[in-house]
Design an enzyme around this catalytic site. Structure first.
Site, PDB file in Angstrom:
ATOM      1  N   CYS A 103      -6.407   5.817   1.170  1.00 14.01           N
ATOM      2  CA  CYS A 103      -6.947   6.023   2.506  1.00 14.01           C
ATOM      3  C   CYS A 103      -7.481   4.678   2.978  1.00 14.01           C
ATOM      4  O   CYS A 103      -8.380   4.121   2.346  1.00 14.01           O
ATOM      5  CB  CYS A 103      -8.074   7.052   2.449  1.00 14.01           C
ATOM      6  SG  CYS A 103      -9.122   7.018   3.906  1.00 14.01           S
ATOM      7  N   GLU A 154       4.038  -3.566   2.866  1.00 16.29           N
ATOM      8  CA  GLU A 154       4.425  -2.597   3.898  1.00 16.29           C
ATOM      9  C   GLU A 154       3.286  -1.612   4.189  1.00 16.29           C
ATOM     10  O   GLU A 154       3.388  -0.419   3.892  1.00 16.29           O
ATOM     11  CB  GLU A 154       5.683  -1.839   3.485  1.00 16.29           C
ATOM     12  CG  GLU A 154       6.914  -2.703   3.446  1.00 16.29           C
ATOM     13  CD  GLU A 154       8.193  -1.898   3.239  1.00 16.29           C
ATOM     14  OE1 GLU A 154       8.129  -0.761   2.754  1.00 16.29           O
ATOM     15  OE2 GLU A 154       9.263  -2.423   3.566  1.00 16.29           O
ATOM     16  N   CYS A 163      -8.674  12.250   6.734  1.00 14.72           N
ATOM     17  CA  CYS A 163      -9.785  12.855   5.981  1.00 14.72           C
ATOM     18  C   CYS A 163     -11.125  12.703   6.723  1.00 14.72           C
ATOM     19  O   CYS A 163     -11.198  12.084   7.782  1.00 14.72           O
ATOM     20  CB  CYS A 163      -9.876  12.224   4.593  1.00 14.72           C
ATOM     21  SG  CYS A 163     -10.580  10.558   4.580  1.00 14.72           S
ATOM     22  N   GLU A 165      12.293  -9.027   2.239  1.00 17.78           N
ATOM     23  CA  GLU A 165      13.161  -8.134   1.467  1.00 17.78           C
ATOM     24  C   GLU A 165      14.431  -7.850   2.252  1.00 17.78           C
ATOM     25  O   GLU A 165      14.378  -7.532   3.442  1.00 17.78           O
ATOM     26  CB  GLU A 165      12.486  -6.777   1.223  1.00 17.78           C
ATOM     27  CG  GLU A 165      11.247  -6.798   0.386  1.00 17.78           C
ATOM     28  CD  GLU A 165      10.668  -5.382   0.244  1.00 17.78           C
ATOM     29  OE1 GLU A 165      11.361  -4.402   0.555  1.00 17.78           O
ATOM     30  OE2 GLU A 165       9.502  -5.277  -0.156  1.00 17.78           O
ATOM     31  N   GLU A 225      13.398   3.815  -8.100  1.00 17.62           N
ATOM     32  CA  GLU A 225      14.353   2.926  -7.438  1.00 17.62           C
ATOM     33  C   GLU A 225      15.421   2.407  -8.390  1.00 17.62           C
ATOM     34  O   GLU A 225      15.993   1.341  -8.162  1.00 17.62           O
ATOM     35  CB  GLU A 225      13.591   1.796  -6.744  1.00 17.62           C
ATOM     36  CG  GLU A 225      12.795   2.368  -5.590  1.00 17.62           C
ATOM     37  CD  GLU A 225      12.062   1.344  -4.750  1.00 17.62           C
ATOM     38  OE1 GLU A 225      11.969   1.546  -3.538  1.00 17.62           O
ATOM     39  OE2 GLU A 225      11.564   0.365  -5.336  1.00 17.62           O
TER      40      GLU A 225
HETATM   41  C1  GAL Z   1      10.603  -1.540   0.694  1.00 14.71           C
HETATM   42  C2  GAL Z   1       9.519  -1.808  -0.316  1.00 14.71           C
HETATM   43  C3  GAL Z   1      10.068  -2.191  -1.654  1.00 14.71           C
HETATM   44  C4  GAL Z   1      11.203  -1.290  -2.046  1.00 14.71           C
HETATM   45  C5  GAL Z   1      12.254  -1.367  -0.976  1.00 14.71           C
HETATM   46  C6  GAL Z   1      13.461  -0.529  -1.270  1.00 14.71           C
HETATM   47  O1  GAL Z   1      10.167  -0.567   1.561  1.00 14.71           O
HETATM   48  O2  GAL Z   1       8.644  -2.793   0.142  1.00 14.71           O
HETATM   49  O3  GAL Z   1       9.043  -2.118  -2.609  1.00 14.71           O
HETATM   50  O4  GAL Z   1      10.723   0.013  -2.183  1.00 14.71           O
HETATM   51  O5  GAL Z   1      11.731  -0.919   0.232  1.00 14.71           O
HETATM   52  O6  GAL Z   1      14.401  -0.626  -0.230  1.00 14.71           O
END
Ligand code: GAL
Length: 662
Positions: A118, A153, A160, A305, A353
């Protein structure tokens, strides 16, 4: 203030999230060897390492991270060090239930995944600050450290009781008195008047449609509450290492954060971008996210990413065909990225993942994926001296604002079929297909540097923004606006007449009688094209020109596209080719030129610094004619070859050219 340059020092950062805690240490040795092999110069570590660093409250286990940081450094690989605060360890929720988010129904969001915090929880914030403090103190002086990556992210929200108290404080700061809140929220409606602050709650589950202004403010509050979490950690790491830049990675075009406001608090703006490899316009999507992020950064930015292959969170997860990873990486660099990184370095064998690709996939170093990664690494290092730090000049701006998005995407609107991000994407796609260099801008930013400004849809506009648009056109700018624009003020109160009077005057709208939203898949005929999603019953002012009218149906003969001088109003969403043509007409009049004329379909040209990137997003090889300006001879920066007249691009092919000196 430090910047991305302090981390790149003239290079392009290349690498990715590295989660060595998932692997025995023997594998680390292999990792750094393969990283070197692939030209990786940056590893983002610690993103989800909280339970490893702090296995029980107050404990600290940094030995593994010490060894890792030294190992990276010994191999010339920089470390983007994350604060681990995106994924609290199970002990935190177990001991401190106040750290766990509650959803709109009051249900607890449990541990067992990630991001179960939270943002308003003082307990969470205290633990996050403590671990950040110790991490920063320990690694601030480490020679591998190039950047701080705060959290990951930021995307949680919570309803709450602690959040309710925090929300009230935020509201009290915004409105001062309960009366002012009542006025702003329009609580005269449905007997919603608040008598005291204590009665105000987050928009929880309710019997029927909830107060839109309350929901809008809750969105604003949530973005601000998360931003407080970010700035608290940022200030800690910056105190320990004032010359090391700080970032937090945005999700692409994500609804939860006002990224304009957030970007101002970052040294480096970074984003995670995952175009669907099956989407024929995935290149446009990547371009849009690049344009948006560069505009937030006001300079070089970072792909924090992307995926080397498939993700594992779509219904069907497609791999990237050969060349696509390279193409999208070069496309981001063309649009101003000085860092091209991935989630993640090595594909996991366990956990949620394990079927998400990595730069080193399960198939290992012999894989096609890793071969392409190596090629990209080598090419980026060749490209870096030619492009790092350079800007991208744009003649067109797309206006976008999160507050307007939040307001328009609510219950009780005229149509549920209007999805704001899709509308923005449709407009950006038309600009992209026309080949214009395009920025994004906030509606209150200075616009005078652009030849053309487009507003796909800004339902909510402040007075300052409206005045800015009027002044922009008065100053000679060309403005093209889509429907549902200028409808509400910042409290989500409908402007008299259903649309701001100054904008109606600007566009030549005498009366906006009714909106006629369209059903899914329905089309409305207009002169020369079909409209989708929306139509409007408009009456033009005497000095307006009807550029296209509705044909047939309820609105037969009424204006669909209106213009008054350089201000255009488009009351439907034209099908893609028509929107393209309309924007080409307005842009042509405004003196906007594509980067290169006459490109084949799905071929894109981008200039950055003195370089010309030519990118084939199509699935077929193409020959692309090159302009003869400057003698028409180019040097292929990646191969060193001379290029004249035209260039052949394979499927998903890309070249980077510099005009050869005469
Ligand atoms: C992003 C995240 C990563 C991984 C990735 C998978 O949202 O920051 O940790 O989960 O997606 O696509």
């Amino acid at each position: 203030m430090p910047s991305l340059h302090d981390a790149t020092r003239g290079r392009i950062l290349f690498g990715g999230d590295y989660n060595p805690e998932q692997w025995p240490e023997e594998v680390w040795e292999q990792d750094v060897r393969l990283m070197q092999d692939a030209g990786v110069n940056s590893a983002t570590v610690g993103v989800f390492s909280w339970a490893r660093i702090e296995p029980r409250p107050g404990a600290r286990e940094f030995g593994w991270l010490d060894r890792l940081a030294d190992l990276l450094h010994a191999h010339g690989i920089g470390m983007v060090l994350a604060t681990p605060t995106a994924s609290p360890p199970p002990w935190m929720g177990a001991r401190h239930p106040d750290t766990l988010p509650r959803d709109e129904d009051g249900r607890t969001v449990w541990w067992g995944s990630r991001q179960q915090f939270c943002p308003s929880s003082a307990t969470y914030r205290a633990y996050a600050a403590a671990v950040t403090e110790d991490l920063a103190a320990r690694y601030a002086g480490h020679p591998a450290l190039t950047m701080w990556h705060v959290n990951n992210e930021y995307c949680t929200s919570c309803w709450c009781d602690g959040t309710a108290r925090h929300f009230r404080r935020w509201l009290a700061a915004r409105y001062g008195t309960v009366d002012a809140l009542n006025e702003a929220w329009g609580t005269a409606f449905w007997s919603q008047r608040y008598d005291t602050w204590d009665e105000v709650i987050p928009p929880r589950r309710a019997q029927y449609l909830r107060n839109p202004a309350q929901q809008l403010d809750f969105r604003r509050f949530t973005s601000d509450a998360l931003l407080e979490c970010y700035t608290a950690e940022r200030d800690i790491v910056a105190r320990h290492a004032p010359r090391v830049p700080v970032t937090t990675n945005f999700m692409p075009f994500w609804t939860g954060q006002d990224a304009w406001a957030w970007a101002r608090e970052e040294d480096v703006v970074s984003v995670d971008v995952y175009p669907d490899p099956k989407d024929p316009y995935g290149g446009q999507y990547n371009a849009m996210i690049g344009d948006m992020t560069r505009s937030q950064a006001r300079g070089p930015w970072m792909v924090m990413e992307q995926a080397a292959g498939p993700v594992n969170w779509r219904d069907v997860n497609h791999p990237k065909p050969a060349g696509l990873n390279r193409l999208l990486s070069l496309q981001s660099v063309a649009r101003g990225a000085d860092a091209v990184c991935y989630f993640q370095w090595r594909q996991s064998r366990q956990g949620a993942e394990k079927f998400h690709s990595g730069m080193v996939p399960h198939a290992g170093e012999e894989s096609r994926t890793f071969r392409e990664v190596k090629r990209i690494g080598a090419e980026l290092s060749r490209l870096a001296p030619e492009v790092s730090g350079a800007g991208v000049a744009a003649e067109v701006a797309v206006l976008h604002d999160w507050h307007s998005w939040w307001a328009v995407q609510q219950e009780g609107m005229p149509s549920r079929e209007v999805a704001y991000p899709d509308v923005v994407r449709a407009w950006h796609r038309a600009l992209w297909e026309n080949g214009y260099a395009t920025d994004f801008a906030h509606p209150e930013h200075g616009l005078s540097g652009y030849r053309m400004v487009v507003v796909p849809q800004l339902y909510l506009l402040s007075d300052a923004a409206v005045a800015g648009l009027v002044a922009y056109v008065a100053g000679g700018g060309t403005l093209v606006s889509g429907f549902l624009t200028g409808v509400a003020d910042p409290d989500d109160r409908v402007r008299p007449g259903g649309m701001d009077a100054r904008l109606r005057r600007l566009f030549g709208i005498r009366v906006l009688h009714e909106w006629w939203p369209l059903d899914r898949g329905e089309r409305v005929a207009c002169d020369g094209f079909d409209g989708t999603l929306w139509s409007e019953e408009l009456e033009a002012a005497g000095d307006a020109e009807v550029a296209a009218a509705y044909r047939g149906g309820e609105l037969d003969g009424l204006p669909a596209v209106l213009r008054r001088g350089r201000a255009w109003y488009v009351s439907t969403l034209p099908e893609p080719a028509a929107l393209r043509a309309l924007l080409a007409r307005a842009a042509g009049e405004a003196g906007v030129r594509p980067v290169l004329e006459g490109l084949p379909e799905l071929v894109e040209a981008v200039r950055r610094g003195g370089l010309l990137f030519v990118l084939n997003h199509g699935r077929k090889p193409v020959r692309v004619p090159l302009p003869a300006a400057g003698g028409g001879v180019y040097r292929d920066v990646l191969t060193g070859a001379a290029v004249a007249g035209s260039v052949e691009l394979e499927r998903y092919g890309a070249v980077v050219l510099r005009e050869a000196a005469p």
